[in-house]
Design a protein around this motif. Sequence first.
Motif, PDB file in Angstrom:
ATOM      1  N   LEU A 131       1.057  -0.972  -0.509  1.00 53.60           N
ATOM      2  CA  LEU A 131       0.025  -0.062   0.198  1.00 53.60           C
ATOM      3  C   LEU A 131       0.916   1.412   0.391  1.00 53.60           C
ATOM      4  O   LEU A 131       0.324   1.869  -0.722  1.00 53.60           O
ATOM      5  N   ASN A 171       2.786   1.683  -3.394  1.00 54.82           N
ATOM      6  CA  ASN A 171       1.805   2.115  -4.542  1.00 54.82           C
ATOM      7  C   ASN A 171       1.523   3.495  -4.739  1.00 54.82           C
ATOM      8  O   ASN A 171       2.023   4.570  -5.006  1.00 54.82           O
ATOM      9  N   ILE A 172       1.343   4.066  -3.141  1.00 56.69           N
ATOM     10  CA  ILE A 172       1.035   5.841  -2.632  1.00 56.69           C
ATOM     11  C   ILE A 172       1.986   6.081  -3.156  1.00 56.69           C
ATOM     12  O   ILE A 172       1.987   7.315  -4.036  1.00 56.69           O
ATOM     13  N   VAL A 204      -4.769  12.843  -5.585  1.00 57.99           N
ATOM     14  CA  VAL A 204      -4.370  11.798  -5.010  1.00 57.99           C
ATOM     15  C   VAL A 204      -4.897  10.624  -3.799  1.00 57.99           C
ATOM     16  O   VAL A 204      -5.184   9.990  -3.598  1.00 57.99           O
ATOM     17  N   CYS A 208      -7.144   8.217  -3.125  1.00 57.30           N
ATOM     18  CA  CYS A 208      -6.859   6.855  -1.586  1.00 57.30           C
ATOM     19  C   CYS A 208      -8.087   6.766  -0.995  1.00 57.30           C
ATOM     20  O   CYS A 208      -8.354   5.540  -0.741  1.00 57.30           O
ATOM     21  N   VAL A 225     -10.067   2.968  -0.204  1.00 58.96           N
ATOM     22  CA  VAL A 225     -10.562   2.921   1.458  1.00 58.96           C
ATOM     23  C   VAL A 225     -12.099   2.980   1.761  1.00 58.96           C
ATOM     24  O   VAL A 225     -12.013   2.170   2.477  1.00 58.96           O
ATOM     25  N   TYR A 238      -7.730   6.033  -9.539  1.00 61.96           N
ATOM     26  CA  TYR A 238      -7.269   5.366  -8.403  1.00 61.96           C
ATOM     27  C   TYR A 238      -7.695   5.592  -7.325  1.00 61.96           C
ATOM     28  O   TYR A 238      -8.126   4.531  -6.053  1.00 61.96           O
ATOM     29  N   GLY A 239      -8.921   5.986  -7.903  1.00 60.15           N
ATOM     30  CA  GLY A 239     -10.286   5.139  -6.022  1.00 60.15           C
ATOM     31  C   GLY A 239     -11.208   4.666  -7.029  1.00 60.15           C
ATOM     32  O   GLY A 239     -12.047   4.062  -5.752  1.00 60.15           O
ATOM     33  N   SER A 263      -8.559   0.970  -8.507  1.00 58.51           N
ATOM     34  CA  SER A 263      -8.082   0.250  -6.778  1.00 58.51           C
ATOM     35  C   SER A 263      -9.142  -0.330  -5.780  1.00 58.51           C
ATOM     36  O   SER A 263      -8.883  -1.086  -5.872  1.00 58.51           O
TER      37      SER A 263
END
Length: 339
Positions: free
Chosen positions: A24, A27-28, A49, A53, A57, A101-102, A105
Amino acid sequence: MDLHTRIMKKNYREVPMWWFYVILVLNIALIMFISFYYNATVQLPWWGVLLACAIAVFFTPLIGVIVATTNQAPGLNVITEYVIGYIYPERPVANMCFKVYGYISMTQALTFIQDFKLGLYMKIPPRSMFMAQVVGTLVAVIVYTGTAWWLMVDIPHLCDKSLLPPDSEWTCPMDRVFFDASVIWGLVGPRRMFGDLGEYSAINWFFLVGAICPFFVWLATKAFPAHKWISKIHFPVILGATSMMPPAMAVNFTSWCIVAFVFGHFLFKYKREWWKKYNYVLSGGLDAGTAFMTILIFLSLGRKGIGLLWWGNADDSTNCSLASCPTAKGVMMHGCPVF
């Protein structure tokens, strides 16, 4: 801690949580690096970004519960495009990166969880499953990136439909989907459609409607405790199903509701033990029957150019004579209202 979990914990070592944390963080960090040093290309700033994320999450456990209980996964693609389109408009590439990304993922996370669930029932060692996922992801990234690079660099005029014959069946459907989404949500922006600059701002009230509908179901279960079927009403599934409209039409959803509520309520009330035993088999049979009939109708009728047109599969222009009328203000047409 069911039987499967106890067997797995007794025979195999679990995957340490710090393995997931390392992936995690790496990747971030990589995404942040790209947003800083390639900002002119991806257009997405560092805070975008982190926001993407955070959305992934936050929604992963919520959507995961819905998938685990209903096998239906509401998508976040429009929500992510909507959010960044409002906050950071007129940047189509940033909109698509934020969506990846949102939303993507989150779907990949749920896919990995499904792999572990399958491994639980198939008694696959968790660490072996984890390494298979990591290696498979790395191989996929290399192959996908190399293929895309080869297609876009070495093949000129890729997806240029002007060079195709008039009746060519070759298309680039996913290319059009992402391009259209980047223009609609990124370049034009939701504010010009669903905000103070658009015509459809009233649609935003449905965010509130969707949030309070499950609360009304909960109140109904408290008010009518004898009616157990009320607790089975699942608004995330009901509202999420409308994402298939179009191409699905209203008749598809009414027939679905009739089977689910009328037929299902009858079986649950009078054949409860049968329902508990064969519910999933019945659901699978209905889905398989639909798929088989689609193939059968295509092979027996579609290939011969024979079409079945009735009120259940007719398009809106057949069922509603006003569907083809213009909706722009001041446009006049015979038989149509003037707005």
